[in-house]
Design an enzyme around this catalytic site. Structure first.
Site, PDB file in Angstrom:
ATOM      1  N   GLU A 263      36.792  46.024   3.108  1.00 22.58           N
ATOM      2  CA  GLU A 263      35.975  47.228   3.283  1.00 22.58           C
ATOM      3  C   GLU A 263      36.812  48.413   2.794  1.00 22.58           C
ATOM      4  O   GLU A 263      37.831  48.743   3.387  1.00 22.58           O
ATOM      5  CB  GLU A 263      35.602  47.422   4.750  1.00 22.58           C
ATOM      6  CG  GLU A 263      34.653  48.587   4.935  1.00 22.58           C
ATOM      7  CD  GLU A 263      34.621  49.140   6.355  1.00 22.58           C
ATOM      8  OE1 GLU A 263      33.625  49.778   6.721  1.00 22.58           O
ATOM      9  OE2 GLU A 263      35.606  48.947   7.117  1.00 22.58           O
TER      10      GLU A 263
ATOM     11  N   HIS B 271      26.083  46.756   9.303  1.00 24.09           N
ATOM     12  CA  HIS B 271      25.921  47.188  10.692  1.00 24.09           C
ATOM     13  C   HIS B 271      26.287  48.661  10.893  1.00 24.09           C
ATOM     14  O   HIS B 271      26.144  49.182  11.995  1.00 24.09           O
ATOM     15  CB  HIS B 271      26.803  46.313  11.585  1.00 24.09           C
ATOM     16  CG  HIS B 271      28.252  46.496  11.266  1.00 24.09           C
ATOM     17  ND1 HIS B 271      28.812  46.060  10.079  1.00 24.09           N
ATOM     18  CD2 HIS B 271      29.259  47.097  11.932  1.00 24.09           C
ATOM     19  CE1 HIS B 271      30.085  46.379  10.040  1.00 24.09           C
ATOM     20  NE2 HIS B 271      30.390  47.012  11.165  1.00 24.09           N
ATOM     21  N   ASP B 272      26.808  49.324   9.857  1.00 24.31           N
ATOM     22  CA  ASP B 272      27.162  50.741   9.973  1.00 24.31           C
ATOM     23  C   ASP B 272      26.147  51.634   9.269  1.00 24.31           C
ATOM     24  O   ASP B 272      26.271  52.860   9.317  1.00 24.31           O
ATOM     25  CB  ASP B 272      28.527  51.005   9.304  1.00 24.31           C
ATOM     26  CG  ASP B 272      29.676  50.329  10.038  1.00 24.31           C
ATOM     27  OD1 ASP B 272      29.581  50.151  11.265  1.00 24.31           O
ATOM     28  OD2 ASP B 272      30.677  49.983   9.377  1.00 24.31           O
TER      29      ASP B 272
ATOM     30  N   ASP C 254      38.323  44.632   7.635  1.00 27.21           N
ATOM     31  CA  ASP C 254      37.859  45.933   8.104  1.00 27.21           C
ATOM     32  C   ASP C 254      38.798  47.059   7.635  1.00 27.21           C
ATOM     33  O   ASP C 254      40.030  46.915   7.734  1.00 27.21           O
ATOM     34  CB  ASP C 254      37.850  45.877   9.644  1.00 27.21           C
ATOM     35  CG  ASP C 254      37.211  47.080  10.291  1.00 27.21           C
ATOM     36  OD1 ASP C 254      36.006  47.269  10.129  1.00 27.21           O
ATOM     37  OD2 ASP C 254      37.944  47.848  10.966  1.00 27.21           O
TER      38      ASP C 254
ATOM     39  N   ASP D  95      35.491  38.453  10.709  1.00 26.95           N
ATOM     40  CA  ASP D  95      35.841  39.857  10.503  1.00 26.95           C
ATOM     41  C   ASP D  95      37.291  40.029  10.940  1.00 26.95           C
ATOM     42  O   ASP D  95      37.669  39.619  12.039  1.00 26.95           O
ATOM     43  CB  ASP D  95      34.922  40.739  11.361  1.00 26.95           C
ATOM     44  CG  ASP D  95      34.579  42.042  10.678  1.00 26.95           C
ATOM     45  OD1 ASP D  95      35.502  42.678  10.151  1.00 26.95           O
ATOM     46  OD2 ASP D  95      33.400  42.424  10.692  1.00 26.95           O
TER      47      ASP D  95
HETATM   48  C1  NOJ Z   1      34.424  49.656   9.954  1.00 28.48           C
HETATM   49  C2  NOJ Z   1      33.449  48.881  10.761  1.00 28.48           C
HETATM   50  O1  NOJ Z   1      32.457  48.391   9.912  1.00 28.48           O
HETATM   51  C3  NOJ Z   1      32.930  49.808  11.827  1.00 28.48           C
HETATM   52  O2  NOJ Z   1      31.841  49.261  12.524  1.00 28.48           O
HETATM   53  C4  NOJ Z   1      34.079  50.130  12.747  1.00 28.48           C
HETATM   54  O3  NOJ Z   1      33.678  51.102  13.677  1.00 28.48           O
HETATM   55  C5  NOJ Z   1      35.273  50.688  11.976  1.00 28.48           C
HETATM   56  N1  NOJ Z   1      35.541  49.970  10.774  1.00 28.48           N
HETATM   57  C6  NOJ Z   1      36.512  50.644  12.813  1.00 28.48           C
HETATM   58  O4  NOJ Z   1      36.944  49.337  12.987  1.00 28.48           O
END
Ligand code: NOJ
Length: 544
Positions: free
Chosen positions: A240, A314-315, A198, A98
């Protein structure tokens, strides 16, 4: 190795904190992952995307990095990391790191130096503004609070689009850029398989114009990053990008542009949120809209980009609890339906840990049970705004990020085999029913559907990445599509509802070969589907 290996790969996401504890401290770690590599091999995965394992004060569970070239001691050492890469490689599994380069932790050496004085060479690694009369520099927000944090000793504000402990890097500073490139090459030289980048859509921001996502310099910056670093290696890169439309996704992933291999876009994920509101403000999912969104992406990226296919990360809350049905009766059936629907789409599938056994959301009844910074901030913000506690907890239970972060459920032993100590976040009590050991013992479990689908994708690559058309079923809850390449066709039909549904395909399936079916019966050609029934069939020749 073939340059486009990632097009025919299945990628598994590990949230290291919650995957497997090997040293009895209640926190998952790298050696724990090594212990479980055979599980991943058996499932059929080709690569692992590892959420951050770098040194971090863990304000945002590792997405706040204080040293990119050190491993968080909770997870192990750099030797453990090297061993993970090596052990994974022995099983032909690549490790995707990541890459969090929109911001660092406020504990990072660069930021600590930046705080010392305006003349410090690291000061300009971050984004600073002054403002008269104690006004904020402008109205930019990080969730529900200002994105500017005042530093009295400098009489300046710094920008943070996430928590104030995650200051944004200044991509206009050439030294900072070079330092990031160097760090990326350090990891590439270790032989990793690529990066997940990210919130990469934020790095071209123009804060003074209130532009955060998709700024004017974004694509030149990514192209440059590609050319200076990963473009010279045979690796996969996935960005992302919450703000991507198909047009934008093509800018990132059209190979001619030399930017990224693919992006995570979130248009399907956003379908159950009220327009213009935050993710907490729900509306019911319309399966037809979902079908339109997937179909649009399938068509528009063809030959000009590449899709990442996913239901979870994970989000996000667990997909079975969200768009499937996590009751005992329908959990596996609906999980299989969702997987069958997704796995004949063109792109690279990502499986989030526990998805393969159908893990579900975890219900809390008090904010003290929540670890996630995003949910906590929203809770106190909405309490201030007058929302009721019950309403907020319901939002957290439906959409909160902890839902996906409870420990992996391996077996029937204490703490589901995740740890022998007290886990950092509690284990879901349903682990007695939902765990890897039980799933492997049951021939028709969801696990085997995932395993089979991964294999089917490999064996039918050309058809799955061939032409795509929606098939009309005459029923908004029954979604169908066809993929074909010359005379070879795959037809996918799924009932997205809990009710018995009638449909009509105007295609005779009598001579088709069943590839996969989530009911233990023959595919019914009477045009009726049971609750969450889903199947894919193959038709060769012209007998449609
Ligand atoms: C996206 C990540 O998937 C998330 O978990 C994170 O809080 C934010 N970016 C900030 O890095």
């Amino acid at each position: 190795m073939n340059k486009n290996w990632w097009k025919n790969a299945a990628i598994y996401q590990i949230y290291p904190r919650s995957f497997q504890d090997s040293n009895g401290d209640g926190i998952g770690d790298l050696n724990g992952i090594i212990q479980r590599l055979d599980h991943l091999k058996y499932l059929g995965v080709d690569a692992i995307w590892l959420s951050p394992v770098y040194e971090s004060p863990n304000i945002d569970n590792g997405y706040d990095i204080s040293d990119y070239q050190k491993i968080n001691p909770e997870y192990g050492t750099m030797e453990d990391m090297d061993r993970l890469i090596e052990e994974a490689d022995k099983r032909s599994i690549k490790i995707i790191m990541d890459l969090v380069i929109n911001h660092t932790s406020s504990q990072h050496f660069w930021f600590q130096e930046a705080l010392k004085s305006k003349d410090n060479p690291y000061h300009d690694y971050y984004i600073w503004r002054t403002s008269a009369d104690s006004n904020l520099p402008n109205s930019l927000m990080a969730d529900s609070a200002s994105a500017w944090e005042y530093v009295p000793s400098l009489d300046e504000y710094y920008l943070h689009l996430h928590s104030k402990e995650q200051p944004d890097l200044n991509w206009k500073n050439p030294e900072m850029k070079k330092a990031i490139w160097k760090m990326i090459i350090y990891w590439l030289e270790k032989g990793i398989g690529g990066f997940r980048l990210d919130v990469i859509d934020l790095i071209g921001k123009e804060p003074d114009k209130l532009i955060t996502k998709n700024g004017p310099e974004l694509h030149p910056l990514i192209h440059e990053l590609n050319q200076e670093t990963f473009g010279n290696y045979n690796v996969v890169t996935v960005g992302e990008t919450w703000g991507a439309t198909p047009e934008i996704a093509k800018l990132y992933s059209n190979p001619e542009r030399k930017e990224l291999s693919m992006v995570f876009q979130f248009e399907h994920i956003n379908l159950d949120k009220q327009a213009g509101k935050r993710k907490w403000d729900l509306k019911a999912l319309d399966p037809q809209k979902l079908h339109q969104v997937f179909s649009k992406w399938q068509r528009q990226l063809k030959n000009e980009g590449w899709n990442a296919l996913f239901w979870n990360n994970h989000d996000l809350p667990r997909i079975i609890s969200r768009w499937g049905d996590d009751s005992r009766q329908y959990r596996e059936l609906s999980g299989k339906m969702l997987a069958i629907y997704l796995y004949f789409m063109s792109g690279t599938p990502y499986i989030y840990q526990g998805e393969e056994i159908g893990m579900t959301n975890y219900e809390i009844s008090d904010i003290s049970e929540v670890n996630d910074i995003e949910s906590r901030q929203m809770y106190y913000d909405r309490l201030d705004k007058g929302y009721s506690k019950e309403e907020i907890l319901q939002s957290i239970n439906t959409k909160g990020r902890d839902n996906a972060r409870h420990p992996m459920q391996w077996d029937l032993s204490t703490n589901a085999g995740f740890t022998t100590a007290t886990p950092w976040l509690v284990v879901h009590p349903n682990y007695k029913d939902i765990n890897v050991e039980t799933a492997l013992a049951k021939q028709n479990s969801l696990f085997f559907t995932y395993k089979e689908l991964i294999e089917l994708r490999k064996n039918n690559y050309d058809i799955i990445n061939g032409e795509y058309e929606i098939l009309n079923t005459g029923n908004p809850d029954v979604l169908a599509y066809i993929r074909y390449k010359e005379n070879e066709k795959i037809i996918v039909v799924v009932n997205f509802s809990k009710q018995l549904q009638q449909y009509s395909l105007q295609i005779n399936l009598n001579h088709s070969k069943c590839l996969i079916h989530n009911y233990n019966t023959k595919i019914n050609n009477s045009n009726e589907l049971q609750a969450y029934e889903a199947f894919a069939v193959k038709v060769s020749g012209n007998n449609l």
